[in-house]
Design a protein around this motif. Structure first.
Motif, mmCIF file in Angstrom:
data_model
loop_
_atom_site.group_PDB
_atom_site.id
_atom_site.type_symbol
_atom_site.label_atom_id
_atom_site.label_comp_id
_atom_site.label_asym_id
_atom_site.label_seq_id
_atom_site.Cartn_x
_atom_site.Cartn_y
_atom_site.Cartn_z
ATOM 1 N N PRO A 4 1.974 7.069 -7.330
ATOM 2 C CA PRO A 4 0.623 6.757 -6.853
ATOM 3 C C PRO A 4 0.449 5.268 -6.594
ATOM 4 O O PRO A 4 1.011 4.426 -7.293
ATOM 5 C CB PRO A 4 -0.276 7.226 -8.012
ATOM 6 C CG PRO A 4 0.549 8.230 -8.756
ATOM 7 C CD PRO A 4 1.962 7.769 -8.633
ATOM 8 N N ALA A 5 -0.330 4.944 -5.567
ATOM 9 C CA ALA A 5 -0.592 3.540 -5.250
ATOM 10 C C ALA A 5 -1.460 2.906 -6.332
ATOM 11 O O ALA A 5 -2.324 3.571 -6.909
ATOM 12 C CB ALA A 5 -1.288 3.430 -3.904
ATOM 13 N N THR A 14 -4.682 -5.561 -3.211
ATOM 14 C CA THR A 14 -5.298 -5.237 -1.920
ATOM 15 C C THR A 14 -4.362 -5.579 -0.770
ATOM 16 O O THR A 14 -4.132 -4.769 0.137
ATOM 17 C CB THR A 14 -6.626 -5.996 -1.760
ATOM 18 O OG1 THR A 14 -7.518 -5.571 -2.781
ATOM 19 C CG2 THR A 14 -7.230 -5.730 -0.392
ATOM 20 N N HIS A 15 -3.768 -6.761 -0.808
ATOM 21 C CA HIS A 15 -2.918 -7.177 0.302
ATOM 22 C C HIS A 15 -1.503 -6.621 0.197
ATOM 23 O O HIS A 15 -0.809 -6.508 1.214
ATOM 24 C CB HIS A 15 -2.939 -8.693 0.428
ATOM 25 C CG HIS A 15 -4.285 -9.212 0.840
ATOM 26 N ND1 HIS A 15 -4.787 -9.017 2.111
ATOM 27 C CD2 HIS A 15 -5.251 -9.860 0.156
ATOM 28 C CE1 HIS A 15 -5.997 -9.553 2.198
ATOM 29 N NE2 HIS A 15 -6.302 -10.060 1.007
ATOM 30 N N ALA A 22 1.164 -1.245 4.489
ATOM 31 C CA ALA A 22 0.523 -0.687 5.686
ATOM 32 C C ALA A 22 0.985 -1.368 6.967
ATOM 33 O O ALA A 22 0.779 -0.836 8.054
ATOM 34 C CB ALA A 22 -1.000 -0.787 5.574
ATOM 35 N N GLU A 23 1.608 -2.531 6.841
ATOM 36 C CA GLU A 23 2.067 -3.259 8.028
ATOM 37 C C GLU A 23 3.583 -3.446 8.008
ATOM 38 O O GLU A 23 4.285 -2.880 8.841
ATOM 39 C CB GLU A 23 1.365 -4.621 8.111
ATOM 40 C CG GLU A 23 1.978 -5.599 9.106
ATOM 41 C CD GLU A 23 1.828 -5.172 10.559
ATOM 42 O OE1 GLU A 23 2.566 -5.700 11.411
ATOM 43 O OE2 GLU A 23 0.983 -4.309 10.840
ATOM 44 N N LEU A 52 11.748 -4.005 -9.913
ATOM 45 C CA LEU A 52 13.143 -3.589 -9.793
ATOM 46 C C LEU A 52 13.280 -2.105 -10.110
ATOM 47 O O LEU A 52 13.909 -1.349 -9.365
ATOM 48 C CB LEU A 52 14.024 -4.422 -10.728
ATOM 49 C CG LEU A 52 15.504 -4.031 -10.766
ATOM 50 C CD1 LEU A 52 16.132 -4.092 -9.390
ATOM 51 C CD2 LEU A 52 16.271 -4.932 -11.746
ATOM 52 N N ARG A 53 12.689 -1.672 -11.213
ATOM 53 C CA ARG A 53 12.765 -0.257 -11.566
ATOM 54 C C ARG A 53 12.117 0.619 -10.493
ATOM 55 O O ARG A 53 12.645 1.670 -10.109
ATOM 56 C CB ARG A 53 12.077 -0.014 -12.919
ATOM 57 C CG ARG A 53 12.845 -0.574 -14.096
ATOM 58 C CD ARG A 53 12.171 -0.269 -15.431
ATOM 59 N NE ARG A 53 13.019 -0.680 -16.538
ATOM 60 C CZ ARG A 53 14.016 0.051 -17.022
ATOM 61 N NH1 ARG A 53 14.257 1.250 -16.509
ATOM 62 N NH2 ARG A 53 14.752 -0.402 -18.020
ATOM 63 N N GLU A 54 10.965 0.190 -10.006
ATOM 64 C CA GLU A 54 10.237 0.990 -9.017
ATOM 65 C C GLU A 54 11.020 1.134 -7.716
ATOM 66 O O GLU A 54 11.070 2.222 -7.131
ATOM 67 C CB GLU A 54 8.872 0.343 -8.749
ATOM 68 C CG GLU A 54 7.930 0.426 -9.945
ATOM 69 C CD GLU A 54 6.767 -0.547 -9.828
ATOM 70 O OE1 GLU A 54 6.652 -1.224 -8.776
ATOM 71 O OE2 GLU A 54 5.985 -0.652 -10.796
#
Length: 251
Positions: A4-5, A14-15, A22-23, A52-54
């Motif tokens: 999940p985000a 946010t960025h 998103a970009e 790193l794990r993610e």
């Protein structure tokens, strides 16, 4: 990322979502698999455990990288970013590979056999292989002399006599990892030489190299990304000039 985000309203999050994911990740200049090969060296070098794990988990769980390819990435990273950081990277790979199989209720498969190596075992033949590979990879007419341990045992015997010739990753993939690694180092010649060779060989196109610089900047920081971007611009002009001269000499 296959998770999940994040939901916190901080400017960083946010960025991260509206620019980095998103970009940058959705731009067409590099595939998602190729972007992972740029991202992984960045997070492995940054000493940030969570990212790193993610990113290791996401690359493996998505199937974008096989476990064999991931382990080759660790080895290639070790050469260009150092063994201590690669040791941590390797531990995280093992942990996340186990986690993926535990979550799926599967046994972890045995590792692929290391032997036989694809490169010669005879010392003289191996050094000769290393010299040829060095010239091919770096787009140079010469190779280092075998006159000290760094050049002979390290560069010729192992880095170019073994690692660059291993079948676990393709040439373009190894160049993506290498350029990311030399971009976060402060050694001026390696970044110049590897950007040049990646472009001159056409393993990475001009447009792909621009995307690599942007993706690198998003994951390792704009100051280092700005330096990489400057080197890319300079080496594009060098390669264009050389191609022009080669065309003229052949006509």
């Amino acid at each position: 990322m296959l998770t999940p985000a994040p939901q916190d309203p901080s400017p960083v999050t946010t960025h991260l979502l509206d620019f980095v994911f998103a970009e940058v990740w959705l731009r067409p200049g590099l595939t998602r698999r190729e972007r992972r090969l740029v991202t992984l060296p960045c997070v492995a070098a940054a000493d940030s455990e969570g990212p790193l794990r993610e990113h290791v988990y996401a690359a493996l769980s998505s199937g974008d990288l096989s476990i064999g390819e991931m382990r080759e990435t660790v080895l290639h990273f070790a050469v260009y970013a150092g063994w201590p950081k690669a040791s941590r990277f390797n531990m995280v790979v093992d942990d996340q590979w186990d986690r993926i199989h535990q979550d799926r209720g599967l046994a972890v498969p045995p590792p692929e056999p290391l032997l036989p190596l694809a490169t010669p075992s005879d010392p003289e033949e191996r050094l000769a292989f290393g010299e040829r590979c060095f010239k091919d990879v770096n787009c140079l007419p010469y190779a280092p002399q075998r006159d000290n341990p760094f050049q002979g045992a390290g560069i010729l015997n192992f880095v170019f006599g073994e690692m660059w010739l291993r079948p676990g990753l393709g040439m373009k993939e190894r160049r993506l990892i290498t350029v990311a690694c030399v971009a976060f180092q402060d050694a001026p010649y390696p970044i110049l030489s590897h950007v040049y060779a990646a472009l001159k060989s056409k393993d990475i196109s001009f447009d792909e190299m621009d995307e690599l610089a942007l993706h690198f900047a998003a994951h390792y920081g704009w100051p280092k990304g700005s330096h990489l971007n400057q080197v890319v611009a300079e080496q594009k002009q060098r390669v264009i000039q050389e191609w022009s001269e080669e065309t003229a000499s052949n006509s």
